[in-house]
Design a protein around this motif. Structure first.
Motif, short mmCIF file in Angstrom:
data_model
loop_
_atom_site.label_atom_id
_atom_site.label_comp_id
_atom_site.label_asym_id
_atom_site.label_seq_id
_atom_site.Cartn_x
_atom_site.Cartn_y
_atom_site.Cartn_z
N VAL A 1 -26.87 -59.83 -100.62
CA VAL A 1 -27.19 -59.14 -99.36
C VAL A 1 -28.03 -60.08 -98.52
N LEU A 2 -27.55 -60.39 -97.34
CA LEU A 2 -28.20 -61.32 -96.43
C LEU A 2 -29.00 -60.54 -95.39
N GLY A 3 -30.33 -60.65 -95.46
CA GLY A 3 -31.20 -59.97 -94.52
C GLY A 3 -32.02 -58.90 -95.20
N ALA A 4 -33.35 -59.04 -95.13
CA ALA A 4 -34.25 -58.09 -95.80
C ALA A 4 -35.04 -57.28 -94.79
N GLY A 5 -34.38 -56.91 -93.68
CA GLY A 5 -34.93 -55.87 -92.82
C GLY A 5 -34.65 -54.52 -93.44
N ILE A 6 -34.91 -53.46 -92.71
CA ILE A 6 -34.76 -52.12 -93.27
C ILE A 6 -33.31 -51.85 -93.67
N VAL A 7 -32.34 -52.39 -92.94
CA VAL A 7 -30.93 -52.14 -93.29
C VAL A 7 -30.56 -52.89 -94.57
N GLY A 8 -30.86 -54.18 -94.64
CA GLY A 8 -30.51 -54.96 -95.82
C GLY A 8 -31.21 -54.47 -97.07
N VAL A 9 -32.50 -54.15 -96.97
CA VAL A 9 -33.23 -53.63 -98.12
C VAL A 9 -32.61 -52.33 -98.60
N SER A 10 -32.23 -51.47 -97.66
CA SER A 10 -31.64 -50.18 -98.03
C SER A 10 -30.27 -50.36 -98.68
N VAL A 11 -29.47 -51.28 -98.17
CA VAL A 11 -28.18 -51.57 -98.81
C VAL A 11 -28.41 -52.05 -100.24
N ALA A 12 -29.37 -52.96 -100.42
CA ALA A 12 -29.65 -53.49 -101.75
C ALA A 12 -30.09 -52.39 -102.71
N LEU A 13 -30.97 -51.49 -102.26
CA LEU A 13 -31.44 -50.40 -103.11
C LEU A 13 -30.29 -49.49 -103.53
N HIS A 14 -29.45 -49.14 -102.59
CA HIS A 14 -28.35 -48.22 -102.91
C HIS A 14 -27.33 -48.88 -103.83
N LEU A 15 -27.02 -50.15 -103.61
CA LEU A 15 -26.10 -50.84 -104.52
C LEU A 15 -26.71 -50.94 -105.91
N GLN A 16 -27.98 -51.25 -105.98
CA GLN A 16 -28.67 -51.33 -107.27
C GLN A 16 -28.59 -50.00 -108.00
N GLU A 17 -28.79 -48.92 -107.28
CA GLU A 17 -28.74 -47.59 -107.88
C GLU A 17 -27.35 -47.27 -108.42
N ARG A 18 -26.33 -47.89 -107.85
CA ARG A 18 -24.96 -47.67 -108.30
C ARG A 18 -24.53 -48.69 -109.35
N GLY A 19 -25.48 -49.41 -109.90
CA GLY A 19 -25.21 -50.28 -111.03
C GLY A 19 -24.87 -51.70 -110.70
N ARG A 20 -24.98 -52.11 -109.44
CA ARG A 20 -24.67 -53.48 -109.07
C ARG A 20 -25.92 -54.36 -109.21
N SER A 21 -25.72 -55.59 -109.68
CA SER A 21 -26.80 -56.57 -109.66
C SER A 21 -26.78 -57.24 -108.28
N VAL A 22 -27.94 -57.25 -107.63
CA VAL A 22 -28.00 -57.64 -106.22
C VAL A 22 -29.01 -58.76 -106.04
N LEU A 23 -28.60 -59.78 -105.30
CA LEU A 23 -29.51 -60.79 -104.79
C LEU A 23 -29.73 -60.50 -103.32
N LEU A 24 -30.98 -60.21 -102.94
CA LEU A 24 -31.37 -59.95 -101.57
C LEU A 24 -32.11 -61.17 -101.04
N LEU B 1 -24.25 -45.17 -96.99
CA LEU B 1 -22.87 -45.13 -96.54
C LEU B 1 -22.12 -46.38 -96.98
N LEU B 2 -22.72 -47.55 -96.79
CA LEU B 2 -22.04 -48.79 -97.15
C LEU B 2 -21.91 -48.94 -98.66
N ALA B 3 -22.95 -48.58 -99.40
CA ALA B 3 -22.88 -48.70 -100.86
C ALA B 3 -21.80 -47.80 -101.44
N ASP B 4 -21.67 -46.60 -100.89
CA ASP B 4 -20.60 -45.72 -101.36
C ASP B 4 -19.23 -46.34 -101.09
N ALA B 5 -19.06 -46.92 -99.90
CA ALA B 5 -17.78 -47.55 -99.59
C ALA B 5 -17.51 -48.74 -100.51
N MET B 6 -18.53 -49.54 -100.79
CA MET B 6 -18.35 -50.73 -101.61
C MET B 6 -18.07 -50.39 -103.07
#
Length: 417
Positions: free
Chosen positions: A11-34, A395-400
């Motif tokens: 995930v490129l970008g650690a503003g509120i959007v990028g951090v939130s994408v990373a958290l949601h993907l992590q919660e869905r079992g993905r290993s994430v580099l932010l 929304l994005l994590a669910d789609a991914m």
């Protein structure tokens, strides 16, 4: 050869959007580099008025009435300021913005973004509880100030038109307003609309950093890196981070106003433009502190109570993202603000400046890239990046992860341009 590390998603970008994408993907079992080139939440996510704007069910449209257009064209409006060179460069974008602000198209954009607006507070509160930022949040709404009875009456009529959305608001005459905002100076305004649904925060940058800390405490990796080093090959995506090379099958671009820099290199050209804004903090004077964020509708600025002091956030400056700052808009807003409420001296050495990334149909890009099936986008939230960060992440994590999404992603698709 540099060491190679692996993640499921970069995930490129650690503003509120990028951090939130990373958290949601992590919660869905993905290993994430932010990754980010700086600290989390240090850019646009830091410099806003701290509003989680549940009541903004109508996008910020281009004005279509002649008096407002004439006022803005004079370039003496505090609410909207422009650089002539930037205005000429932005002319095609502004024409598309104006076209999309016609009532039928504005209604279509409003209906598309509404499911995100409706969930914005719930998604923030979920992370706030886990990250320990609830003390920074206030559920008392915000107040729009009107200087004369005619503009107040128009605002009351506009509020009634939103009845179908079930928003809670109060119409306040001057006397009632002063009971809610005793720090306001007598005779400064005729009345106000108090929107009661929004939640406000006293340090949006700290909230974003706390969400990022939650991500790392749950096992995520947050590293400093230049997004421009992202490369694509048959195996997916790779990114140079210090002396290591990270690889991932998928990547997310959530770089806010810098998103187009990377997208252009990857072959995408989006009509992303910028509404710049400034803020300054002031010491409390005479014990007068805004009890709610106060928006001077005519001048376009907001006064908010923040951890650092009273923050004045300006309206819109149409200028290139990286052009030098111009203090005129902030200076003029400060003069008006001092007639509304006593303000102490400035607390910041220089005004903060940021750029809201805007698309001409007033909708962000959220979803899969058209030509790279493993690349995803989440940017272009304009005035509502802080509001919509967590719900965009969901929304994005669910789609991914091939989960049902709570709304149609079609209106936010990258290939609409």
């Amino acid at each position: 050869m540099s060491p190679e590390r692996q993640a499921d998603v970069i995930v490129l970008g650690a503003g509120i959007v990028g951090v939130s994408v990373a958290l949601h993907l992590q919660e869905r079992g993905r290993s994430v580099l932010l990754v980010d080139r700086g600290e989390p939440g240090a850019e646009t996510s830091h410099g806003n008025a701290g509003l989680i704007e549940r009541s903004s069910v109508i996008p910020y449209a281009f004005p279509r009435d002649l008096p407002t257009l004439a006022a803005f064209a004079s370039n003496r409006s505090i609410a909207v300021r422009y650089r002539l060179g930037a205005l000429l460069r932005m002319a095609p974008w502004l024409a598309r913005y104006w076209w999309n602000s016609a009532p039928d198209r504005l209604d279509r954009s409003g209906r598309a973004i509404l499911p995100l607006i409706e969930r914005c507070i719930d998604e923030h509160q979920r992370w706030a509880k886990a990250a320990g930022t609830e003390a920074l949040m206030r559920g008392e709404g915000w107040i729009e100030l009107y200087r004369n009875h005619r503009s107040l009456q128009r605002a009351a009529e506009a509020a009634k038109e939103l009845a179908a959305h079930g928003l809670a608001y109060d119409l306040l005459d001057e006397a009632t307003l002063r009971t809610r905002e005793p720090g306001l100076l007598p005779g400064a305004v005729a009345g106000a609309v108090h929107w009661r649904d929004p939640v406000t925060v006293s340090d949006p940058g700290a909230v974003t950093r706390a969400y990022a800390t939650l991500f790392t405490e749950r096992g995520g990796r947050l590293l400093r890196a230049d997004a421009d080093s992202l490369q694509h090959d048959d195996a997916g995506w790779r990114l140079s981070v210090d002396a290591e090379e990270w690889r991932a099958p998928e990547a997310v671009v959530a770089l806010g106003p810098w998103s187009n820099d990377l997208c252009k290199r990857l072959g995408y050209r989006f009509p992303l433009s910028f509404k710049r804004g400034y803020h300054m903090h002031y010491a409390v004077a005479e014990g007068a502190v805004p009890q709610h964020p106060l928006c001077d509708v005519q001048a376009g600025f907001v006064l908010s109570r923040m951890e650092r002091g009273i923050r004045l956030t300006t309206g819109i400056e149409l200028a290139g993202r990286d052009e030098p700052s111009d203090s005129w808009q902030l200076d003029q807003a400060e003069r008006v603000a001092r007639r509304l409420m006593p303000l102490g001296p400035r607390l910041d050495a220089e005004p903060w400046r940021g750029a809201r990334p805007c698309l001409p149909d007033m909708l962000p890009i959220i979803g899969r890239a058209p030509r790279h099936r493993s690349l995803w986008f989440a940017f272009g939230h304009a005035h509502h990046g802080f509001t919509l960060g967590p719900v965009t992440g969901r929304l994005l994590a669910d789609a991914m992860t091939n989960q049902p999404t709570f709304c149609d992603l079609g209106p936010f698709a990258a290939d609409r341009f």
